[in-house]
Design a protein around this motif. Sequence first.
Motif, PDB file in Angstrom:
ATOM      1  N   VAL A 110     -15.987   6.944   6.461  1.00  0.00           N
ATOM      2  CA  VAL A 110     -14.533   6.851   6.385  1.00  0.00           C
ATOM      3  C   VAL A 110     -14.177   6.896   4.908  1.00  0.00           C
ATOM      4  O   VAL A 110     -14.592   6.037   4.134  1.00  0.00           O
ATOM      5  CB  VAL A 110     -14.001   5.550   7.019  1.00  0.00           C
ATOM      6  N   LEU A 111     -13.439   7.925   4.529  1.00  0.00           N
ATOM      7  CA  LEU A 111     -13.010   8.075   3.148  1.00  0.00           C
ATOM      8  C   LEU A 111     -11.644   7.402   3.015  1.00  0.00           C
ATOM      9  O   LEU A 111     -10.635   7.906   3.498  1.00  0.00           O
ATOM     10  CB  LEU A 111     -12.924   9.557   2.786  1.00  0.00           C
ATOM     11  N   VAL A 112     -11.621   6.238   2.380  1.00  0.00           N
ATOM     12  CA  VAL A 112     -10.403   5.448   2.255  1.00  0.00           C
ATOM     13  C   VAL A 112      -9.708   5.852   0.957  1.00  0.00           C
ATOM     14  O   VAL A 112     -10.105   5.440  -0.142  1.00  0.00           O
ATOM     15  CB  VAL A 112     -10.708   3.940   2.259  1.00  0.00           C
ATOM     16  N   VAL A 113      -8.677   6.687   1.075  1.00  0.00           N
ATOM     17  CA  VAL A 113      -8.007   7.260  -0.090  1.00  0.00           C
ATOM     18  C   VAL A 113      -6.838   6.352  -0.482  1.00  0.00           C
ATOM     19  O   VAL A 113      -5.745   6.430   0.078  1.00  0.00           O
ATOM     20  CB  VAL A 113      -7.534   8.696   0.195  1.00  0.00           C
ATOM     21  N   SER A 114      -7.079   5.498  -1.448  1.00  0.00           N
ATOM     22  CA  SER A 114      -6.068   4.516  -1.877  1.00  0.00           C
ATOM     23  C   SER A 114      -5.139   5.166  -2.894  1.00  0.00           C
ATOM     24  O   SER A 114      -5.204   4.879  -4.096  1.00  0.00           O
ATOM     25  CB  SER A 114      -6.747   3.277  -2.461  1.00  0.00           C
ATOM     26  N   ASP A 115      -4.281   6.037  -2.394  1.00  0.00           N
ATOM     27  CA  ASP A 115      -3.372   6.749  -3.296  1.00  0.00           C
ATOM     28  C   ASP A 115      -2.074   5.989  -3.512  1.00  0.00           C
ATOM     29  O   ASP A 115      -1.744   5.596  -4.632  1.00  0.00           O
ATOM     30  CB  ASP A 115      -3.122   8.178  -2.808  1.00  0.00           C
ATOM     31  N   THR A 116      -1.315   5.729  -2.457  1.00  0.00           N
ATOM     32  CA  THR A 116      -0.026   5.054  -2.649  1.00  0.00           C
ATOM     33  C   THR A 116      -0.178   3.571  -2.996  1.00  0.00           C
ATOM     34  O   THR A 116       0.797   2.955  -3.436  1.00  0.00           O
ATOM     35  CB  THR A 116       0.877   5.225  -1.420  1.00  0.00           C
ATOM     36  N   LEU A 117      -1.366   3.024  -2.847  1.00  0.00           N
ATOM     37  CA  LEU A 117      -1.603   1.677  -3.370  1.00  0.00           C
ATOM     38  C   LEU A 117      -1.371   1.651  -4.879  1.00  0.00           C
ATOM     39  O   LEU A 117      -0.930   0.634  -5.434  1.00  0.00           O
ATOM     40  CB  LEU A 117      -3.032   1.232  -3.051  1.00  0.00           C
ATOM     41  N   GLN A 118      -1.630   2.769  -5.533  1.00  0.00           N
ATOM     42  CA  GLN A 118      -1.500   2.841  -6.990  1.00  0.00           C
ATOM     43  C   GLN A 118      -0.036   2.807  -7.453  1.00  0.00           C
ATOM     44  O   GLN A 118       0.227   2.785  -8.661  1.00  0.00           O
ATOM     45  CB  GLN A 118      -2.166   4.116  -7.508  1.00  0.00           C
ATOM     46  N   ARG A 119       0.906   2.795  -6.515  1.00  0.00           N
ATOM     47  CA  ARG A 119       2.329   2.787  -6.917  1.00  0.00           C
ATOM     48  C   ARG A 119       2.659   1.555  -7.746  1.00  0.00           C
ATOM     49  O   ARG A 119       3.559   1.608  -8.607  1.00  0.00           O
ATOM     50  CB  ARG A 119       3.241   2.855  -5.689  1.00  0.00           C
ATOM     51  N   PHE A 120       1.963   0.461  -7.519  1.00  0.00           N
ATOM     52  CA  PHE A 120       2.223  -0.748  -8.312  1.00  0.00           C
ATOM     53  C   PHE A 120       1.870  -0.508  -9.779  1.00  0.00           C
ATOM     54  O   PHE A 120       2.570  -0.979 -10.683  1.00  0.00           O
ATOM     55  CB  PHE A 120       1.435  -1.929  -7.758  1.00  0.00           C
ATOM     56  N   ASN A 121       0.787   0.227 -10.016  1.00  0.00           N
ATOM     57  CA  ASN A 121       0.419   0.565 -11.393  1.00  0.00           C
ATOM     58  C   ASN A 121       1.426   1.539 -12.004  1.00  0.00           C
ATOM     59  O   ASN A 121       1.781   1.422 -13.177  1.00  0.00           O
ATOM     60  CB  ASN A 121      -0.983   1.170 -11.425  1.00  0.00           C
ATOM     61  N   PHE A 174      -0.349  -5.705  -5.712  1.00  0.00           N
ATOM     62  CA  PHE A 174      -1.411  -4.720  -5.478  1.00  0.00           C
ATOM     63  C   PHE A 174      -2.560  -5.369  -4.714  1.00  0.00           C
ATOM     64  O   PHE A 174      -3.029  -4.847  -3.683  1.00  0.00           O
ATOM     65  CB  PHE A 174      -1.882  -4.187  -6.836  1.00  0.00           C
ATOM     66  N   LEU A 175      -3.053  -6.500  -5.229  1.00  0.00           N
ATOM     67  CA  LEU A 175      -4.207  -7.150  -4.625  1.00  0.00           C
ATOM     68  C   LEU A 175      -3.894  -7.680  -3.225  1.00  0.00           C
ATOM     69  O   LEU A 175      -4.726  -7.577  -2.313  1.00  0.00           O
ATOM     70  CB  LEU A 175      -4.693  -8.298  -5.511  1.00  0.00           C
ATOM     71  N   GLU A 194      -1.753  -6.511  -1.062  1.00  0.00           N
ATOM     72  CA  GLU A 194      -1.691  -5.387  -0.120  1.00  0.00           C
ATOM     73  C   GLU A 194      -3.093  -4.864   0.175  1.00  0.00           C
ATOM     74  O   GLU A 194      -3.418  -4.539   1.326  1.00  0.00           O
ATOM     75  CB  GLU A 194      -0.816  -4.276  -0.695  1.00  0.00           C
ATOM     76  N   GLU A 195      -3.921  -4.771  -0.850  1.00  0.00           N
ATOM     77  CA  GLU A 195      -5.294  -4.312  -0.655  1.00  0.00           C
ATOM     78  C   GLU A 195      -6.047  -5.250   0.281  1.00  0.00           C
ATOM     79  O   GLU A 195      -6.752  -4.805   1.199  1.00  0.00           O
ATOM     80  CB  GLU A 195      -5.993  -4.217  -2.007  1.00  0.00           C
ATOM     81  N   LEU A 196      -5.904  -6.538   0.073  1.00  0.00           N
ATOM     82  CA  LEU A 196      -6.574  -7.517   0.931  1.00  0.00           C
ATOM     83  C   LEU A 196      -6.060  -7.446   2.369  1.00  0.00           C
ATOM     84  O   LEU A 196      -6.829  -7.626   3.323  1.00  0.00           O
ATOM     85  CB  LEU A 196      -6.374  -8.932   0.370  1.00  0.00           C
ATOM     86  N   ALA A 197      -4.768  -7.189   2.539  1.00  0.00           N
ATOM     87  CA  ALA A 197      -4.207  -7.078   3.890  1.00  0.00           C
ATOM     88  C   ALA A 197      -4.858  -5.930   4.653  1.00  0.00           C
ATOM     89  O   ALA A 197      -5.184  -6.060   5.838  1.00  0.00           O
ATOM     90  CB  ALA A 197      -2.696  -6.883   3.816  1.00  0.00           C
ATOM     91  N   VAL A 198      -5.068  -4.799   3.989  1.00  0.00           N
ATOM     92  CA  VAL A 198      -5.742  -3.676   4.637  1.00  0.00           C
ATOM     93  C   VAL A 198      -7.215  -4.012   4.882  1.00  0.00           C
ATOM     94  O   VAL A 198      -7.756  -3.746   5.962  1.00  0.00           O
ATOM     95  CB  VAL A 198      -5.598  -2.397   3.791  1.00  0.00           C
ATOM     96  N   PHE A 199      -7.861  -4.616   3.902  1.00  0.00           N
ATOM     97  CA  PHE A 199      -9.265  -4.987   4.069  1.00  0.00           C
ATOM     98  C   PHE A 199      -9.462  -5.909   5.269  1.00  0.00           C
ATOM     99  O   PHE A 199     -10.511  -5.877   5.907  1.00  0.00           O
ATOM    100  CB  PHE A 199      -9.781  -5.707   2.820  1.00  0.00           C
ATOM    101  N   SER A 200      -8.475  -6.743   5.578  1.00  0.00           N
ATOM    102  CA  SER A 200      -8.633  -7.757   6.626  1.00  0.00           C
ATOM    103  C   SER A 200      -8.990  -7.160   7.971  1.00  0.00           C
ATOM    104  O   SER A 200      -9.671  -7.788   8.783  1.00  0.00           O
ATOM    105  CB  SER A 200      -7.364  -8.608   6.743  1.00  0.00           C
ATOM    106  N   TRP A 201      -8.554  -5.928   8.244  1.00  0.00           N
ATOM    107  CA  TRP A 201      -8.930  -5.262   9.505  1.00  0.00           C
ATOM    108  C   TRP A 201      -9.867  -4.081   9.269  1.00  0.00           C
ATOM    109  O   TRP A 201     -10.757  -3.820  10.071  1.00  0.00           O
ATOM    110  CB  TRP A 201      -7.689  -4.800  10.274  1.00  0.00           C
ATOM    111  N   LEU A 202      -9.696  -3.382   8.147  1.00  0.00           N
ATOM    112  CA  LEU A 202     -10.512  -2.206   7.893  1.00  0.00           C
ATOM    113  C   LEU A 202     -11.983  -2.569   7.722  1.00  0.00           C
ATOM    114  O   LEU A 202     -12.876  -1.848   8.196  1.00  0.00           O
ATOM    115  CB  LEU A 202     -10.002  -1.494   6.632  1.00  0.00           C
TER     116      LEU A 202
END
Length: 247
Positions: free
Chosen positions: A65-76, A180-181, A183-191
Amino acid sequence: MSSSKMTRIQYPSATGPYKVCLKNSVPWHGASEARLHISVGKPAVEGGKLFAFCEWAAERFPHSVLVVSDTLQRFNVMRETLADECLAASMCRNSGDEWLRRNRVSISRLRNVEILRWDDALAKSDTGMALTRLVEHYDADTGFRNALDAWVERFCSRLESRGAVSAETAKIARDYSRAFLMEELAVFSWLCKPDGVDVYPGTSMQDVFAALHVHEDEFFDAFRRDRLLIDYERNKAYSPLTFSAAA
């Protein structure tokens, strides 16, 4: 097959200019799936390094599974440009599109690959519910709050040392980094909950994970194991004449 026998498997040598080296000892032999975490915009997931990453994974995992974290970078992007969130997300989505096009040869090396874009991960109801719970947990749990804030502080201190953050923008930089973190953790919680191994060319958030997995609630199951961290080294056996990944 036992773990000891699996570790003796001789995998094909890297064919590109780089080869993958492991930075920690997270168990991965025999995993049926690898989730390959891609921070779009980072040099570690471009060119010959990405090719090495994909080639390495293809030889070891039957499904990726290629997890492309593109729009996560919007915070940066919002921190760097002061763009509003809608514009920043659009810019990052375009960057993700370009990344996929630019790296199509490397991606094609993966076996049975599924591509998960960040917008698709955010659209899942599990993400919204997890984010709400993590925000509540951040407010209520001192250990988690301290671990997350320490991570944010280290990141922002590096930005300040490079002159990327001024005294006037320090608070907003910390707010965006925290968002950022979370939101990332929220996705990690199920992914990251299903069987498999999560692989990332970067640094560990094990201290943050540790502050979450002390709780027995199954919501925190995904944080009970760390990601497999990789880095790269030059492939001394590389020959441009035999390299077969030309775009």
